[in-house]
Structures are given as structure tokens and as C-alpha cells.
Design an enzyme around this catalytic site. Structure first.
Site: not given
Length: 338
Positions: A206, A261
Site C-alpha cells: 500500500k 493499492k
């Protein structure tokens, strides 16, 4: 001249356009495809009844009270979207520096999980394990006097948060905080509590991305975060080898699935993760990606549905097994039409 095995014949014997001539041939040789079962729908939930509050920066997306959530879940079931992901919008009065409302067994998320599993037991439910919706400062953990996230104290709370969600009956917990060691702590806590079937989808790679802005508006953490950032725990956008180390650590600690992400700006990471580990790999088409398509389509600059479907197919081509996307229901409707 030695020919590459990718070019077994030369022109005119080889005419690649033969396989593009008509729709049936293109369908016959298509390498990747998109199905409703590849999609996970993220939903923002808040307290109350009959409350549907549009998110201004995300046209078509609204914060939903639990009665509306059940209607959305019904659409998922009807359209074949297998999982719904919950993101809470917490009342400001319940936010504290340590975010301990996340541990409330009768809080918004556990109640939503119980309602969904009672009404739609066949629908998978995924919950976010993170403290930013619950903290008064908008960070993903407990902070010290300098504003730095205290890793191990935060991990302890996250593990207890995951247990609360598992106790409520959630199928998949998804730690999104990027604290060191949190997957191992969550897995150990779940095992000790008898939740041996609760899956972990780790936000393993992320990034500290600028694409999250509309999401933070939606969950109400943007104002609390202010001008602060999350660069001391989310990944540097310039790094890709580091993503492989993060994924390796999470798998070693007990993650069942991993996630990258944001999505489209990081398809190279998706490809590297899938090639390296060959494990279930997911990507999150985040709020900023969604908002860009919506804004361009509203201005007549792009064909909304065509770009939506092309972008989702790109995730599959890059190696993703599934995609978290706010387009999930719209895409599933188009796919059902054929």
C-alpha cells in the site's frame, strides 16, 4: 536470421490481423476476461436509518445506513459480485487518539457484519482492519508526542480489532495499516480465538499515494489528518523491490491473499507480485482512479462504460485475481448483459 519462437513465420505467412477480423475470432483467442466474480464492492457505511448521503468527490457513491447496505448487498447477490467490503464513517464524538471505538463489539462494523451474514450468508464480507476512521488525528495508529505512529502499540489494537470483526462473523479481514508485524499478530489472535477459517487479505503493498483523497473525504478522516501525511508507514511510490519484501513478510506471517493499492498506477507491482509468489493477488481501484473516470466522462472526454471496463480488464491482464472497485455493480450489470 534466427526467428524468435514468438514469431514462427514471417509476413505474409504470418498475418496477426487474421485473428482480429471479427468478433467471434477475437472472443475465441482472447487471453484475459472479466467476470462479476472478479469484483469486490467497497461500501461506506454510517449510523442511522434511511440515510443515503452522496460523497461529493465520488459521483454515484453514497454513505449508507444499514438498511440501504442490505439493499446494496442484495444487488451484489443478484449480479454475482461475491464480496462486499465495509468502510465505516464514525461519529466524531466517538473518535479518540487511540481509536478504541474499533474494539466495540456493538459498534457500526460488527453490527453491519452480523446483519449481512444473517440476511445474505452466501455473500462474502470483508472488513478493513485499520484505525484511521476511528482516530481523532486521522492516522492509522496511536501516535507519540511527535506525531510518529507507535508500531507495536498499534499492532496490539489492530489484532483485537480483527478479533472483534471475526467474532461478528466476518469472512475476510483486511489489515490496511502497513504496520510492521501486524499480519502475524492478527493471525495469532484469530487462531487463539478459534477463528481458524477467517481469511486475511493483507494490504501488503500500500503506497503513500495522492490517489486516496476522495476516500478520506468519504470516511471523514481528511479533516482530522489535515496537512499530515502517512509516508512513515505507507510505501514510497518510487519503490518496487520493497513491495516484494512486504508481500513475502505478510505471507510468512499468515496472509491468505495479498493486495496492491492503488491500482492502475501500480500495475507493474501487481505483475511482479503475481510472477514472484503465485498467490491470490488483488488490487484496489481506489477513489481517485474512480473520480477521474467519472469527471472525464461527465465532461464528455471519455466513454464512461468503455473506459470502466477497459480499466478493470487491465487489472486481470496484469495478473490480479480480483479487483476492489466502486464500479463493481455497474460493471457486473454490463457483464450480465453480455
Amino acid at each position: 536470421m534466427t526467428r524468435s519462437p514468438l514469431t514462427p513465420a514471417a509476413y505474409p505467412a504470418a498475418r496477426p490481423r487474421r485473428l482480429r477480423r471479427d468478433a467471434f475470432t477475437r472472443a475465441l483467442v482472447r487471453e484475459h476476461s472479466l467476470l462479476p466474480s472478479d469484483l469486490i464492492l467497497p461500501v461506506f457505511i454510517h449510523e442511522g436509518e434511511q440515510r443515503l448521503q452522496p460523497v461529493t468527490s465520488m459521483p454515484g457513491v453514497s454513505r449508507q445506513s444499514l438498511d440501504h447496505l442490505l439493499r446494496t448487498a442484495e444487488q451484489c447477490v443478484e449480479l454475482g459480485v461475491p464480496v462486499i467490503a465495509l468502510f465505516p464513517v464514525i461519529d466524531a464524538a466517538l473518535k479518540t487518539p487511540d481509536g478504541t471505538e474499533a474494539l466495540n463489539p456493538d459498534g457500526l462494523v460488527p453490527r453491519a457484519v452480523r446483519a449481512l451474514k444473517d440476511r445474505f450468508p452466501q455473500l462474502g464480507v470483508l472488513t478493513d482492519v485499520a484505525l484511521d476512521p476511528f482516530t481523532s488525528h486521522g492516522q492509522d495508529g496511536v501516535i507519540d508526542e511527535t506525531g510518529y505512529i507507535i508500531n507495536d502499540v498499534t499492532v496490539d489494537i489492530l489484532a483485537r480489532q480483527a478479533k472483534v470483526q471475526a467474532d461478528a462473523g466476518v469472512d475476510i479481514v483486511a489489515p490496511s495499516d502497513m504496520m510492521d508485524g501486524r499480519i502475524g499478530a492478527v493471525r495469532a489472535t484469530l487462531e487463539a480465538a478459534g477463528h481458524i477459517h477467517t481469511r486475511i487479505m493483507a494490504y501488503s503493498a500500500k503506497y503513500a499515494s495522492a490517489f486516496y483523497g476522495p476516500f478520506r473525504d468519504a470516511v471523514g478522516s481528511a479533516a482530522n489528518l489535515g496537512k499530515a501525511d502517512k509516508k512513515t508507514y505507507q510505501m514510497d511510490p518510487g519503490n518496487s523491490d520493497e513491495a516484494l519484501r512486504e508481500v513475502a513478510l505478510d505471507l510468512a506471517e499468515g496472509a491468505d491473499m495479498v493486495m496492491v493499492k492503488p491500482g492502475l498506477p501500480y500495475l507493474d507491482i501487481v505483475r511482479r507480485v503475481k510472477d514472484e509468489f503465485r498467490v491470490p493477488t488483488f488490487a484496489y481501484q481506489v477513489s481517485g482512479e474512480y473520480a477521474m473516470v467519472k469527471a472525464a466522462a461527465a465532461n464528455g472526454w471519455l466513454d464512461h462504460d468503455a473506459v470502466m471496463m477497459e480499466s478493470l480488464l487491465a487489472f486481470k491482464r496484469a495478473g490480479a485475481d480480483g479487483v476492489l472497485t466502486y464500479f463493481a455493480l455497474d460493471a457486473a450489470r454490463l457483464l450480465k448483459k453480455g
